[in-house]
Design an enzyme around this catalytic site. Structure first.
Site, mmCIF file in Angstrom:
data_model
loop_
_atom_site.group_PDB
_atom_site.id
_atom_site.type_symbol
_atom_site.label_atom_id
_atom_site.label_comp_id
_atom_site.label_asym_id
_atom_site.label_seq_id
_atom_site.Cartn_x
_atom_site.Cartn_y
_atom_site.Cartn_z
ATOM 1 N N GLU A 43 40.685 37.835 47.861
ATOM 2 C CA GLU A 43 40.371 37.214 46.575
ATOM 3 C C GLU A 43 39.454 38.165 45.825
ATOM 4 O O GLU A 43 38.370 38.507 46.318
ATOM 5 C CB GLU A 43 39.700 35.857 46.735
ATOM 6 C CG GLU A 43 39.445 35.204 45.374
ATOM 7 C CD GLU A 43 38.738 33.858 45.446
ATOM 8 O OE1 GLU A 43 38.673 33.188 44.399
ATOM 9 O OE2 GLU A 43 38.251 33.488 46.534
ATOM 10 N N GLU A 68 33.311 40.398 45.659
ATOM 11 C CA GLU A 68 32.446 39.962 44.565
ATOM 12 C C GLU A 68 31.533 41.122 44.181
ATOM 13 O O GLU A 68 30.874 41.691 45.041
ATOM 14 C CB GLU A 68 31.619 38.740 44.986
ATOM 15 C CG GLU A 68 30.637 38.257 43.935
ATOM 16 C CD GLU A 68 31.278 38.008 42.579
ATOM 17 O OE1 GLU A 68 30.781 38.581 41.585
ATOM 18 O OE2 GLU A 68 32.277 37.254 42.514
ATOM 19 N N ASP A 119 37.181 37.157 34.587
ATOM 20 C CA ASP A 119 36.511 37.423 33.312
ATOM 21 C C ASP A 119 37.566 37.863 32.297
ATOM 22 O O ASP A 119 38.306 38.818 32.540
ATOM 23 C CB ASP A 119 35.481 38.529 33.512
ATOM 24 C CG ASP A 119 34.552 38.713 32.317
ATOM 25 O OD1 ASP A 119 34.988 38.434 31.182
ATOM 26 O OD2 ASP A 119 33.406 39.146 32.517
ATOM 27 N N ASP A 155 42.404 29.161 33.084
ATOM 28 C CA ASP A 155 42.581 28.154 32.036
ATOM 29 C C ASP A 155 42.600 28.823 30.674
ATOM 30 O O ASP A 155 42.765 28.156 29.650
ATOM 31 C CB ASP A 155 41.459 27.113 32.090
ATOM 32 C CG ASP A 155 40.139 27.693 31.606
ATOM 33 O OD1 ASP A 155 39.822 28.838 31.985
ATOM 34 O OD2 ASP A 155 39.423 27.013 30.834
ATOM 35 N N THR A 194 39.306 26.200 42.892
ATOM 36 C CA THR A 194 38.027 26.904 42.852
ATOM 37 C C THR A 194 37.008 26.016 42.145
ATOM 38 O O THR A 194 37.353 24.982 41.564
ATOM 39 C CB THR A 194 38.144 28.231 42.078
ATOM 40 O OG1 THR A 194 38.259 27.944 40.679
ATOM 41 C CG2 THR A 194 39.366 29.027 42.526
ATOM 42 N N GLU A 195 35.738 26.440 42.160
ATOM 43 C CA GLU A 195 34.708 25.695 41.436
ATOM 44 C C GLU A 195 35.043 25.615 39.946
ATOM 45 O O GLU A 195 34.920 24.555 39.327
ATOM 46 C CB GLU A 195 33.335 26.358 41.616
ATOM 47 C CG GLU A 195 32.761 26.255 43.009
ATOM 48 C CD GLU A 195 33.052 27.474 43.882
ATOM 49 O OE1 GLU A 195 32.389 27.639 44.905
ATOM 50 O OE2 GLU A 195 33.962 28.260 43.514
ATOM 51 N N TYR A 196 35.467 26.740 39.367
ATOM 52 C CA TYR A 196 35.815 26.756 37.951
ATOM 53 C C TYR A 196 37.020 25.863 37.671
ATOM 54 O O TYR A 196 37.082 25.175 36.650
ATOM 55 C CB TYR A 196 36.130 28.182 37.487
ATOM 56 C CG TYR A 196 34.906 29.011 37.194
ATOM 57 C CD1 TYR A 196 33.952 28.589 36.270
ATOM 58 C CD2 TYR A 196 34.712 30.236 37.804
ATOM 59 C CE1 TYR A 196 32.832 29.350 35.986
ATOM 60 C CE2 TYR A 196 33.589 31.017 37.538
ATOM 61 C CZ TYR A 196 32.652 30.569 36.621
ATOM 62 O OH TYR A 196 31.544 31.327 36.344
ATOM 63 N N GLU A 197 37.973 25.878 38.575
ATOM 64 C CA GLU A 197 39.180 25.070 38.378
ATOM 65 C C GLU A 197 38.836 23.588 38.329
ATOM 66 O O GLU A 197 39.359 22.844 37.490
ATOM 67 C CB GLU A 197 40.174 25.352 39.499
ATOM 68 C CG GLU A 197 41.516 24.699 39.324
ATOM 69 C CD GLU A 197 42.538 25.185 40.347
ATOM 70 O OE1 GLU A 197 43.641 24.614 40.380
ATOM 71 O OE2 GLU A 197 42.220 26.141 41.104
#
Length: 220
Positions: A43, A68, A119, A155, A194-197
């Protein structure tokens, strides 16, 4: 993206047994690092690590590497991992810039790459920094197995449209695509958020997803 600096994050990442230090020395030796020849799933831009941690727990027959760039973010993933009671020998982390991946993985050493809510780098002059750009696809091409795949979720419709243009320009093959993942029963099956999802979906934003492969004409 400007991130808040967390005091001690760099030192904690450097001292963690879960983070591979000097990863360029592991190039071509990742099976040795993991202690098995299982396929490697990466990832890129893993954030706080929810997605890749859930996958590693669910699939012990695969090896996972979370990349990361920012130590302050990676620290959060390490803190979460320390709360997990069971051992996960199939998950390591790298604190590197994604553009260095070809120096860290040998040709064919990676089976699968995930890009989640990357990003968007909205300014045109920064297009080559976007993780689904043709410049990055060329880097993925250099490390993926011949049947390797890249999965991209976001998104951001503008970034997704950009990714759809880039894979074609780079000569890749589109295997699957949806503009509303959570209402697509086929592509959403087994989806790990994911957290963002979770955040964006709760706000009503549709999630876009594409899966591309490097199986181009003349390569078998």
């Amino acid at each position: 993206m400007r991130l808040k600096n967390v005091p001690g994050a760099r030192e904690a990442v450097a001292a963690s047994p879960f983070v591979i230090q000097e990863p360029e020395k592991a190039r071509g030796r990742w099976a040795e690092i993991f202690g098995n020849p299982n396929p490697i799933f990466i990832e890129v831009g893993m954030g706080k690590g929810k997605f890749i941690t859930e996958l590693a727990l669910a699939h012990p027959e695969r090896n996972y590497i979370g990349i990361e760039r920012y130590s302050s973010v990676l620290l959060r993933a390490l803190q979460k991992r320390e709360l997990i009671p069971q051992d996960m020998p199939n998950l390591y982390y790298l604190c590197i810039d994604a553009q260095d991946m070809p120096e860290i993985f040998a040709p064919g050493e990676v089976s699968h790459i995930y890009l989640n809510f990357s990003d968007p780098w909205p300014k045109d002059r920064h297009a080559k920094r976007r993780l689904p750009s043709r410049q990055f696809l060329e880097r993925y091409d250099r490390i993926l197995a011949e049947d390797g795949k890249v999965e991209f979720k976001t998104d951001n419709r503008g970034l997704f449209d950009f990714a759809l243009e880039e894979y074609q320009a780079a000569g890749w093959t589109l295997e699957a695509c949806t503009f509303d993942l959570h209402h697509d029963p086929v592509m959403n099956e087994g989806n790990v958020m994911t957290e963002y999802e979770e955040k964006f979906s709760a706000q009503g934003n549709p999630i876009h997803k594409m899966i591309i492969s490097r199986e181009r004409a003349g390569i078998h």
